[in-house]
Design a protein around this motif. Structure first.
Motif, short mmCIF file in Angstrom:
data_model
loop_
_atom_site.label_atom_id
_atom_site.label_comp_id
_atom_site.label_asym_id
_atom_site.label_seq_id
_atom_site.Cartn_x
_atom_site.Cartn_y
_atom_site.Cartn_z
N VAL A 480 -89.96 64.07 9.04
CA VAL A 480 -89.04 65.04 8.45
C VAL A 480 -87.62 64.51 8.44
O VAL A 480 -86.93 64.54 7.42
N ASP A 481 -87.15 63.99 9.55
CA ASP A 481 -85.75 63.62 9.67
C ASP A 481 -85.51 62.16 9.99
O ASP A 481 -84.36 61.77 10.19
N PHE A 482 -86.57 61.35 10.08
CA PHE A 482 -86.32 59.96 10.40
C PHE A 482 -87.45 59.09 9.86
O PHE A 482 -88.55 59.56 9.53
N LEU A 483 -87.17 57.80 9.80
CA LEU A 483 -88.12 56.78 9.33
C LEU A 483 -88.22 55.72 10.41
O LEU A 483 -87.21 55.26 10.95
N ARG A 484 -89.46 55.32 10.72
CA ARG A 484 -89.68 54.31 11.76
C ARG A 484 -90.69 53.30 11.27
O ARG A 484 -91.72 53.67 10.69
N ARG A 485 -90.42 52.03 11.54
CA ARG A 485 -91.30 50.93 11.14
C ARG A 485 -91.63 50.08 12.37
O ARG A 485 -90.76 49.80 13.19
N TYR A 486 -92.90 49.67 12.44
CA TYR A 486 -93.38 48.80 13.52
C TYR A 486 -93.99 47.54 12.88
O TYR A 486 -94.75 47.63 11.91
N ALA A 487 -93.70 46.39 13.47
CA ALA A 487 -94.35 45.14 13.10
C ALA A 487 -94.75 44.43 14.39
O ALA A 487 -93.89 44.18 15.25
N THR A 488 -96.05 44.14 14.55
CA THR A 488 -96.58 43.64 15.82
C THR A 488 -97.39 42.38 15.60
O THR A 488 -98.18 42.29 14.65
N PHE A 489 -97.18 41.41 16.49
CA PHE A 489 -98.04 40.24 16.57
C PHE A 489 -98.46 40.08 18.03
O PHE A 489 -97.63 40.13 18.94
N SER A 490 -99.77 39.91 18.26
CA SER A 490 -100.27 39.74 19.63
C SER A 490 -101.35 38.68 19.67
O SER A 490 -102.08 38.47 18.69
N TRP A 491 -101.42 38.04 20.80
CA TRP A 491 -102.41 37.00 21.07
C TRP A 491 -103.03 37.32 22.43
O TRP A 491 -102.34 37.39 23.44
N GLN A 504 -120.51 44.77 35.53
CA GLN A 504 -119.86 44.08 34.43
C GLN A 504 -118.35 44.13 34.62
O GLN A 504 -117.80 45.17 34.97
N GLU A 505 -117.73 43.01 34.38
CA GLU A 505 -116.29 42.89 34.57
C GLU A 505 -115.68 42.26 33.34
O GLU A 505 -116.25 41.33 32.75
N GLU A 506 -114.51 42.75 32.96
CA GLU A 506 -113.81 42.23 31.78
C GLU A 506 -112.35 42.01 32.12
O GLU A 506 -111.71 42.87 32.74
N GLN A 507 -111.84 40.86 31.73
CA GLN A 507 -110.44 40.53 31.93
C GLN A 507 -109.81 40.24 30.57
O GLN A 507 -110.37 39.50 29.76
N VAL A 508 -108.65 40.84 30.33
CA VAL A 508 -107.90 40.63 29.10
C VAL A 508 -106.54 40.06 29.47
O VAL A 508 -105.75 40.74 30.14
N TRP A 509 -106.30 38.86 29.04
CA TRP A 509 -105.03 38.18 29.30
C TRP A 509 -104.28 38.08 27.97
O TRP A 509 -104.77 37.48 27.01
N THR A 510 -103.11 38.70 27.92
CA THR A 510 -102.29 38.69 26.71
C THR A 510 -101.04 37.86 27.00
O THR A 510 -100.05 38.37 27.55
N PRO A 511 -101.05 36.58 26.64
CA PRO A 511 -99.87 35.76 26.93
C PRO A 511 -98.63 36.19 26.16
O PRO A 511 -97.51 36.09 26.66
N PHE A 512 -98.85 36.71 24.93
CA PHE A 512 -97.68 37.01 24.11
C PHE A 512 -98.00 38.15 23.16
O PHE A 512 -99.01 38.14 22.45
N SER A 513 -97.15 39.16 23.18
CA SER A 513 -97.21 40.27 22.24
C SER A 513 -95.79 40.66 21.89
O SER A 513 -94.97 40.91 22.78
N LEU A 514 -95.49 40.72 20.60
CA LEU A 514 -94.12 40.97 20.14
C LEU A 514 -94.15 42.08 19.10
O LEU A 514 -94.93 42.03 18.14
N THR A 515 -93.29 43.08 19.27
CA THR A 515 -93.21 44.22 18.37
C THR A 515 -91.75 44.44 17.97
O THR A 515 -90.88 44.57 18.85
N PHE A 516 -91.50 44.46 16.66
CA PHE A 516 -90.19 44.80 16.11
C PHE A 516 -90.21 46.27 15.69
O PHE A 516 -91.14 46.70 15.00
N ILE A 517 -89.18 47.00 16.08
CA ILE A 517 -89.12 48.44 15.80
C ILE A 517 -87.79 48.73 15.11
O ILE A 517 -86.71 48.36 15.62
N ASP A 518 -87.87 49.37 13.96
CA ASP A 518 -86.68 49.75 13.20
C ASP A 518 -86.74 51.25 12.95
O ASP A 518 -87.75 51.77 12.45
N SER A 519 -85.69 51.97 13.31
CA SER A 519 -85.64 53.43 13.16
C SER A 519 -84.38 53.82 12.39
O SER A 519 -83.30 53.25 12.63
N ARG A 520 -84.55 54.78 11.51
CA ARG A 520 -83.43 55.36 10.77
C ARG A 520 -83.61 56.87 10.76
O ARG A 520 -84.70 57.35 10.46
N PHE A 521 -82.55 57.59 11.09
CA PHE A 521 -82.67 59.04 11.16
C PHE A 521 -81.53 59.69 10.41
O PHE A 521 -80.46 59.09 10.18
#
Length: 798
Positions: A480-491, A504-521
């Motif tokens: 209604v009153d704002f605009l938001r954008r997300y751009a994400t890259f993860s490995w 059962q066991e599971e391990q998740v290793w994320t060395p790098f995750s990058l998110t750009f966030i732009d907001s306008r209201f």
């Protein structure tokens, strides 16, 4: 009026007939069991399900039995008016249908006394006591007539002494098999000196059987391993009392027995032959042949265009002993089915004259391309409290390639668009609202890069499978009153372990995750922020400024027998998440400062290149779940607890918005909307986009799932939890600080679940019991209204 009077008269007549005495419906000689059998002298913790039972009662009334008799009246009675109702075709049809439903589906047949059921009960009880070591049990049935047509059944049990295991031994004509079992038992904790329990001995027998299968005894059935109990030559233990009063203080000597495992003969010990792999698609036969590391490979042209058959050689496991091992075959089967392009794997066994087992893995492939398009309508509740649900539409497009470059690499492309509108007043034009999302994910499974060097792997105690995933996502939200954008890259790198105890066991290793966030209201949204308390305004304003979030994370999860619907015993699940945020831009900025000192912004809330705001923080989240079957496998108790804590580091004042903790919603505190609870006693904001969250999380959930009929469940539940800020930083309102207001919210409710094995549909009704910002229900706020939530979701909450 006549029809209404007739229907009332028929209903009253039906209820009157169904409430008649049992003698009206029972044949001569038949008697009802008044209550369930009474077990006098019963000492076992569990009671086997008995054949003799009584009819179910509701507030003391046998309602289902009455409904069953009402159905028999409609179908069998020759009295007035039932005989005349069956003369008219349409009435006869509806009368017959209602009678069948009442008699066979809704109603319950009478629980009659039966000598055959009593004999079955005696055998069940005797077997139950024998399995627990009571070899001298005497059970006597007693039937007490209460009325002419009702009796009470009582089983008088004298369990006698409980026997203990004096020694465990193994015998058999195959000396090699006996030596293997002796060697295996030497490494086990045997129940010598413990009470005789058949369940414990059967667990030892199954473990022994699994060991023999891994040692090459192909085709050996479990039924050929037989326990024998020897109760002769029992030595007396302890001093016998000399005087009669000593029996009051000294326990009687415990009788002991010797338990022997009888092994069969005639089962040779097999060696493992050379396995082979056949790869095909539906309705095709392999016609091409090749070798890879001495492994014969068979395929056909269509399957060869989908995937290189040498990829499967890297997923073969062989026993190091060279003997036939069923676990190696099952592990290889699971590893091959781990590729998403594989539909199923069927191992085919063949033995030769040299006592060798050759296994051919028949692999059926899926079509590599999968396209799905969906269009659906919905009603979206706007974040402004009190607004009505508005109509909207959503379009989904999903494209999947299951075997990119013939390596079994799944490539997924997903796009989603949702469109709705918002109208402030009826005389104003609607404002369009949309949500656009796109995602591209590429998964690289284990050992698929160099098929020319593919070779089988030796089987170890713990088998691991891993894959690497690259994800690129974009989301555009117009509200209604704002605009938001997300751009994400993860490995991320995922490793799954299959332990020998079926955990059962599971391990998740994320060395790098990058998110750009732009907001306008807009000005209106900025005005809403300005109306907030000065104690929280700076934090909320910071949440809507442009920034980036970089995360390095490690997550480990382990479970055993938890994700099952109706299983005996118990199960558990545990998970730990550790996140370290802002490390890469922090060190990158410090490197750049060495050459360009003007880029140093760490003293003013960390800005990379003086432009992109970021935060440096650490966050921990611990979760534990527990499942326990209560009275039966159809009654399951589920518990969950979550504890999370986050801390900003260096010059960062608070955690970024996306990395704080929130409660509420269909999988959390179900009596609140997402983010509308907390922090602490902080009052609920009028705009759900202005929720602050918290840096400390506590949540506990309990749910009792009772299976009713064919996957239908009823589940009462209780939720307790909240979020807080640990210390006063940008959020300075004392109501949200843990040390000053450590009050959790409490919600309770009841839900229905429809479990279709592949899909679970859930409907929950939750009511706030204690709202930290207001008080208790009935005192500070009424039942229902904005303090109750109706949740319709897919899947279990935990």
């Amino acid at each position: 009026m006549v029809a209404q009077r007739a229907s009332r008269w028929c209903l009253l007549s039906l209820l009157g007939a169904s409430g008649c005495a049992p003698a009206y419906f029972l044949a001569p000689g038949e008697r009802l069991v008044f209550r369930g059998p009474i077990l006098r002298g019963h000492v076992l913790e569990e009671t086997p399900p008995l054949y003799t039972h009584s009819n179910m009662r509701f507030f003391g009334l046998r309602v289902r039995l009455q409904l069953h008799w009402a159905g028999r009246v409609l179908l069998e009675s020759q009295g007035v008016p039932w005989r005349y109702l069956r003369r008219f075709p349409k009435l006869r049809y509806y009368t017959h249908a209602l009678g069948r439903a009442l008699r066979d589906q809704i109603g319950e047949p009478p629980a009659l006394l039966s000598n055959r059921n009593i004999e079955r009960d005696l055998r069940l009880l005797e077997d139950a006591y024998l399995q627990e070591g009571y070899f001298e049990t005497v059970i006597q049935p007693h039937i007490l007539p209460l009325t002419e047509r009702e009796v009470q059944v009582t089983y008088r049990i004298r369990p006698g002494r409980r026997w203990y295991i004096r020694a465990l031994d193994v015998i058999g004509p195959d000396s090699e098999m006996v030596a293997l079992v002796d060697s295996f038992w030497a490494r086990q904790k045997l129940p010598i000196g413990a009470p005789y329990q058949l369940a414990q001995l059967d667990a030892l027998r199954e473990a022994t059987y699994t060991m023999l299968l891994s040692e090459g005894y192909y085709g050996l059935p479990l039924s050929q391993l037989i326990w024998e109990v020897d109760t002769t030559n029992t030595p007396e233990q302890g001093r016998q009392p000399r005087f009669f009063w000593e029996r009051w203080f000294e326990a009687e000597a415990k009788p002991t027995c010797k338990v022997v495992l009888q092994l069969p003969s005639g089962y040779p010990r097999y060696a493992m032959g050379i396995p082979s792999i056949s790869v095909r698609t539906s309705e095709r036969t392999p016609v091409l042949w090749r070798h890879q590391a001495t492994i014969p490979l068979y395929t056909e042209p269509r399957a060869d265009r989908i995937i290189d058959s040498r990829v499967f050689v890297n997923r073969l496991y062989y026993p190091q002993s060279g003997r036939y091992d069923l676990r190696a075959i099952q592990t290889s089967q699971r590893a091959m089915q781990g590729l998403e392009v594989v539909q199923w794997v069927n191992p085919v066994f063949q033995e030769d004259s040299l006592n060798r087992i050759h296994v051919n893995y028949d692999i059926l492939l899926r079509p590599p391309l999968d396209v799905m398009v969906g269009l659906e309508g919905f009603q979206s509740t706007q974040p402004l409290v009190g607004s009505l649900p508005l109509p909207g539409a959503s379009a989904n497009l999903r494209f999947t390639h299951l075997s990119l470059f013939r390596r079994g690499w799944p490539l997924r492309l997903r796009a989603q668009a949702a469109l709705s509108y918002f109208r402030r007043r009826a005389d104003e034009p609607p404002l369009p609202l949309y949500n656009l999302a796109g995602e591209v994910a590429l998964t690289l499974p284990q050992a698929t890069f160099r098929p020319r060097q593919a070779a089988p792997h030796p089987l170890t105690g713990t088998v691991s499978q891993f894959h690497t995933t690259f994800l690129l996502a974009y989301q555009d939200i117009e509200q209604v009153d704002f605009l938001r954008r997300y751009a994400t890259f993860s490995w991320s790198h995922t490793t799954r372990y299959l332990l020998q105890d079926k955990r059962q066991e599971e391990q998740v290793w994320t060395p790098f995750s990058l998110t750009f966030i732009d907001s306008r209201f807009s000005r209106g949204f900025e005005a809403q922020i300005e109306l907030l308390s000065p104690l929280v305004r700076s934090l909320i304003l910071l949440d809507y400024l442009p920034r980036l979030t970089q995360i390095t994370a490690w997550q480990v999860a382990s479970h055993r027998n938890y994700f099952v619907s109706q299983e005996k015993g118990k199960g558990d699940y545990s998970a730990l998440l550790v996140e370290l945020g802002g490390v890469v831009p922090f060190f990158l900025e410090h490197v750049l400062v060495l050459g360009w000192p003007s880029l140093d912004s760490t003293y003013r809330d960390n800005r990379l290149l003086n432009r992109f705001r970021y935060g440096v923080f650490v966050r921990f989240l611990l979760e534990g779940r527990w499942r326990q079957a209560l009275l039966s496998p159809a009654q399951q108790l589920y518990l969950r607890g979550r504890l999370g804590i986050g801390q900003a580091l260096y010059y960062t004042q608070d955690l970024p918005f996306e990395n704080r903790f929130f409660v509420g919603g269909p999988n959390s505190m179900r009596a609140w909307q997402f983010g509308s609870l907390g922090p602490g006693r902080y009052a609920f904001p009028q705009n759900l986009f202005l929720i602050p969250g918290g840096t400390l999380l506590f949540e506990a959930n309990a749910e009792l799932r009772q299976f009713l009929y064919k996957g239908l469940q009823v589940a009462p539940f209780v939720d307790v939890g909240n979020v807080w800020f640990i210390v006063s930083t940008l959020f300075e309102d004392a109501r949200g600080i843990f040390r000053k207001n450590p009050y959790p919210g409490i919600g309770a409710g009841i839900g229905l679940r429809w479990d279709f094995s592949v899909l679970v549909i859930r409907l929950d009704l939750a009511q706030q019991i204690y709202n930290p910002s207001m008080g208790w229900v009935g005192q500070a706020f009424p039942i229902g209204g904005a303090h109750a939530q109706y949740v319709f979701a897919v899947g279990y909450p935990f």
